[in-house]
Design a protein around this motif. Structure first.
Motif, PDB file in Angstrom:
ATOM      1  N   TYR A   1       3.896  -0.932   8.625  1.00 53.06           N
ATOM      2  CA  TYR A   1       4.611   0.309   8.245  1.00 53.06           C
ATOM      3  C   TYR A   1       4.431   1.190   9.436  1.00 53.06           C
ATOM      4  CZ  TYR A   1       5.569   4.507   5.504  1.00 53.06           C
ATOM      5  OH  TYR A   1       6.320   5.570   5.111  1.00 53.06           O
TER       6      TYR A   1
ATOM      7  N   GLU B   1       1.909  -3.278   4.829  1.00 56.78           N
ATOM      8  CA  GLU B   1       0.753  -2.163   5.107  1.00 56.78           C
ATOM      9  C   GLU B   1       0.457  -1.888   6.673  1.00 56.78           C
ATOM     10  OE1 GLU B   1      -3.218  -0.649   6.204  1.00 56.78           O
ATOM     11  OE2 GLU B   1      -2.706  -2.870   6.214  1.00 56.78           O
TER      12      GLU B   1
ATOM     13  N   ARG C   1       0.716  -1.152  -0.021  1.00 58.23           N
ATOM     14  CA  ARG C   1       0.122   0.032  -0.150  1.00 58.23           C
ATOM     15  C   ARG C   1       0.863   1.377  -0.090  1.00 58.23           C
ATOM     16  NH1 ARG C   1      -4.991   1.547   4.102  1.00 58.23           N
ATOM     17  NH2 ARG C   1      -5.526   3.377   3.065  1.00 58.23           N
ATOM     18  N   TYR C   2       1.864   1.461   0.905  1.00 58.52           N
ATOM     19  CA  TYR C   2       2.604   2.559   1.059  1.00 58.52           C
ATOM     20  C   TYR C   2       3.929   2.415   0.423  1.00 58.52           C
ATOM     21  CZ  TYR C   2      -1.085   3.361   4.599  1.00 58.52           C
ATOM     22  OH  TYR C   2      -2.203   3.307   5.056  1.00 58.52           O
TER      23      TYR C   2
ATOM     24  N   ARG D   1       0.698   5.828  13.343  1.00 59.07           N
ATOM     25  CA  ARG D   1      -0.379   4.973  13.002  1.00 59.07           C
ATOM     26  C   ARG D   1      -1.734   5.182  13.917  1.00 59.07           C
ATOM     27  NH1 ARG D   1       0.662   1.021   9.338  1.00 59.07           N
ATOM     28  NH2 ARG D   1      -1.310   0.226   9.938  1.00 59.07           N
ATOM     29  N   ARG D   2      -2.743   4.582  13.392  1.00 55.89           N
ATOM     30  CA  ARG D   2      -3.820   4.812  14.141  1.00 55.89           C
ATOM     31  C   ARG D   2      -3.601   3.787  15.529  1.00 55.89           C
ATOM     32  NH1 ARG D   2      -9.392   2.184  13.590  1.00 55.89           N
ATOM     33  NH2 ARG D   2      -8.341   0.676  11.819  1.00 55.89           N
TER      34      ARG D   2
ATOM     35  N   SER E   1      -6.847   7.164  10.632  1.00 52.11           N
ATOM     36  CA  SER E   1      -5.907   7.569   9.793  1.00 52.11           C
ATOM     37  C   SER E   1      -6.275   8.994   9.299  1.00 52.11           C
ATOM     38  CB  SER E   1      -5.685   6.556   9.068  1.00 52.11           C
ATOM     39  OG  SER E   1      -6.812   6.239   8.428  1.00 52.11           O
TER      40      SER E   1
ATOM     41  N   TYR F   1      -1.156   6.883   9.489  1.00 51.99           N
ATOM     42  CA  TYR F   1      -1.718   5.745   8.589  1.00 51.99           C
ATOM     43  C   TYR F   1      -2.355   4.778   9.083  1.00 51.99           C
ATOM     44  CZ  TYR F   1       2.242   7.937   5.753  1.00 51.99           C
ATOM     45  OH  TYR F   1       3.110   8.536   5.184  1.00 51.99           O
TER      46      TYR F   1
ATOM     47  N   ARG G   1       0.540  13.166   9.200  1.00 54.49           N
ATOM     48  CA  ARG G   1      -0.030  11.858   8.570  1.00 54.49           C
ATOM     49  C   ARG G   1      -0.076  10.830   9.426  1.00 54.49           C
ATOM     50  NH1 ARG G   1      -3.191  10.839   4.191  1.00 54.49           N
ATOM     51  NH2 ARG G   1      -3.248   8.454   3.477  1.00 54.49           N
TER      52      ARG G   1
END
Length: 541
Positions: free
Chosen positions: A423, A420, A340-341, A446-447, A515, A541, A539
């Protein structure tokens, strides 16, 4: 087993153990997002339930998987945890009338792709939440069995290549009766090896999940898929005796069903139906491709190639090209889902392993292209010249060796946390807030739980050191409560003549619920009458 059949099997399994020596152990894939009450909370009223929320659906092990203990180790829960919110939240009911004290919550769950995850936290009712040892769940994940599960999976993958991949390639290439007997014998060996690897998987998975009652574990979805695989594998010897027309149909259906049980217990079985379908296509393609290479390299090209076989090789080239095309397309789709990233490709174990796999695929494709050109040149010349078959045989065997490594890496990828999910970048930002230079560190982005550290340095020696700092996190469109970060620790830096003294503020863990784009608002207190405010964006993720 003949020497040739043994060579076919040994060549495919030789790469397995080298891979096992360096691949990292598997990790749990379900990530904790939040608990209610929060870890370390001091409550004035006792809740009726405790909620533990994950970022993906989970399954409770047969033994329950969650409990709450008081400071004396007595059960405070009702003994019947349940799943809510699409199986992402474990709800643990509490007994009524519990006295004030410290309570420890522990849990063990199984993520959608069969990997166990465990953890614990504490809260206080009427008292601070400190002072007792953290208790583990009865069936918490047992470390040390991850490698056993990964080894079993890799053995299954390579065994299936032998059991299911040799036969269709032999039919495409027109193997003679002697060659068919050898390949059919190797296929039976592969089926037996796959069965042994499947039993190893069962034992390792059971122990990894905590070693609870095996009878209860035997009825789980994971174990059911393995029982079905073993049943289907038992039919392989009978299917190999069928006439070619029935063998094509029955064997093809049997192969897809067996490979489907493998996909069910991996990443492909944890998502939507199309993820299962693309993953199944991936393993079918790699089984057909690598099985054909093994049959070609170790049996069908042992001698100088005949004119008849040379005429059949273009058919094999089309067969292999179709398998590699399906392998490439489905693999790229899986990579987009699991990585994904872009930053995760080179910063996670999954991303690095996938990168190695892609490099091996590129090398194998290059060898396949070279072999196809060889076939066209020899066919145009009317036959293979002396020594030319050995060159093709060397290319095919090298390609098969690369393919064996690719299969082993595929098995390992299904036992490593997807990029994903793994990360976890960090924020290291520097902003200016009037007379101060502020370094902000947040990890992970991250969340879920995050830690925060703010280091404040005056822009001039005469700037007074910061006395306190407040940090409020906000997100556009977020309707829930705004997380505020408390900084209970103030750590002055070293005093250096002629330089301002930095002051570091360390915050406790704060749960970020979603996120996306976030903004942090810093308020720095320099004195009773002077405050300065600045913002920064980041940000999650």
């Amino acid at each position: 087993m003949t020497r040739t059949a043994g060579a076919v099997v040994a060549a495919l399994f030789a790469a397995l153990f080298a891979v096992l020596l360096w691949v990292a152990p598997a990790q749990a894939h379900a990530t904790l997002v939040a608990t209610d009450p929060a870890n370390g909370a001091q409550l004035s009223a006792m809740p009726t339930v405790v909620r533990v929320t994950f970022d993906e659906p989970v399954v409770l092990p047969p033994a329950g998987g969650a409990r709450v203990l008081d400071a004396q180790g007595t059960r405070a829960d009702t003994g019947s945890p349940r799943l809510e919110a699409g199986r992402t939240t474990v709800v643990i009911g509490l007994r009524p009338g519990l006295p004030p004290g410290i309570y420890t919550v522990s849990w063990s769950v199984v993520s959608a792709d069969s990997h166990p995850a465990g953890g614990s936290m504490q809260f206080g009712y009427g008292v601070p939440a400190t002072g007792t040892a953290t208790a583990a769940a009865d069936n918490a994940p047992r470390t040390g069995w991850e490698l056993g599960a990964a080894a079993g999976k890799a053995i299954v993958y390579l065994g299936l290549v032998v059991a299911l991949g040799l036969v269709p390639a032999a039919m495409v290439l027109g193997a003679d009766p002697h060659e068919r007997r050898t390949l059919w014998r190797a296929a039976r060996i592969g089926a037996g090896t796959t069965a042994a690897g499947s039993l190893l998987q069962l034992v390792a998975q059971h122990e990894w999940q905590g070693g609870a009652d095996f009878g209860a574990f035997a009825g789980t979805a994971y174990a059911t898929a393995v029982w079905l695989r073993l049943t289907l594998l038992a039919a392989v010897p009978a299917v190999l005796r069928l006439p070619d027309r029935l063998l094509r149909v029955t064997g093809g259906l049997l192969a897809v069903a067996v490979l489907g049980t493998v996909v069910r217990n991996g990443h492909g079985g944890a998502g939507q139906w199309w993820q299962f379908a693309t993953t199944l296509l991936h393993v079918v393609a790699v089984t057909a491709w690598l099985g054909g290479l093994a049959a070609l390299g170790w049996l069908l090209l042992r001698r100088r190639i005949s004119g008849e076989r040379l005429r059949r090789l273009p058919r094999w080239s089309r067969y292999a090209a179709g398998a590699v095309a399906a392998l490439t397309v489905s693999g790229l789709l899986q990579a987009l889902i699991q990585v994904r990233y872009p930053g995760a490709l080179l910063t996670t174990a999954y991303g690095l392993t996938l990168t190695a796999k892609l490099l091996l695929v590129a090398g194998a494709v290059a060898l396949g292209v070279a072999g196809n050109r060889w076939v066209r040149r020899q066919a145009a010349a009317g036959g293979a010249a002396a020594g030319q078959t050995a060159r093709l045989r060397g290319w095919v065997r090298t390609e098969a060796g690369l393919g064996a490594l690719i299969v082993a890496l595929s098995g390992m990828l299904s036992s490593i946390t997807p990029a994903e999910a793994a990360y976890a970048p960090e924020l290291h930002a520097t902003i200016t807030v009037d007379p101060y230079i502020v370094a902000v560190d947040i990890a992970p982005l991250r969340r879920g739980p995050q830690s925060h550290r703010v280091t404040i340095t005056g822009r001039a020696e005469a700037t007074p050191p910061a006395r306190s700092v407040q940090l409020v996190l906000s997100q556009p469109g977020h309707a829930g409560p705004t997380p505020g970060v408390r900084f209970p620790y103030r750590l002055p830096g070293a005093l250096r003549p002629g330089e301002p003294t930095p002051v570091a503020f360390a915050g406790g863990a704060v749960t970020v619920p979603s996120s996306g784009a976030w903004t942090g608002t810093l308020t720095i207190e320099a004195s009773d009458s002077r405050q300065f405010t600045g913002t920064f964006d980041f940000r999650v993720y």
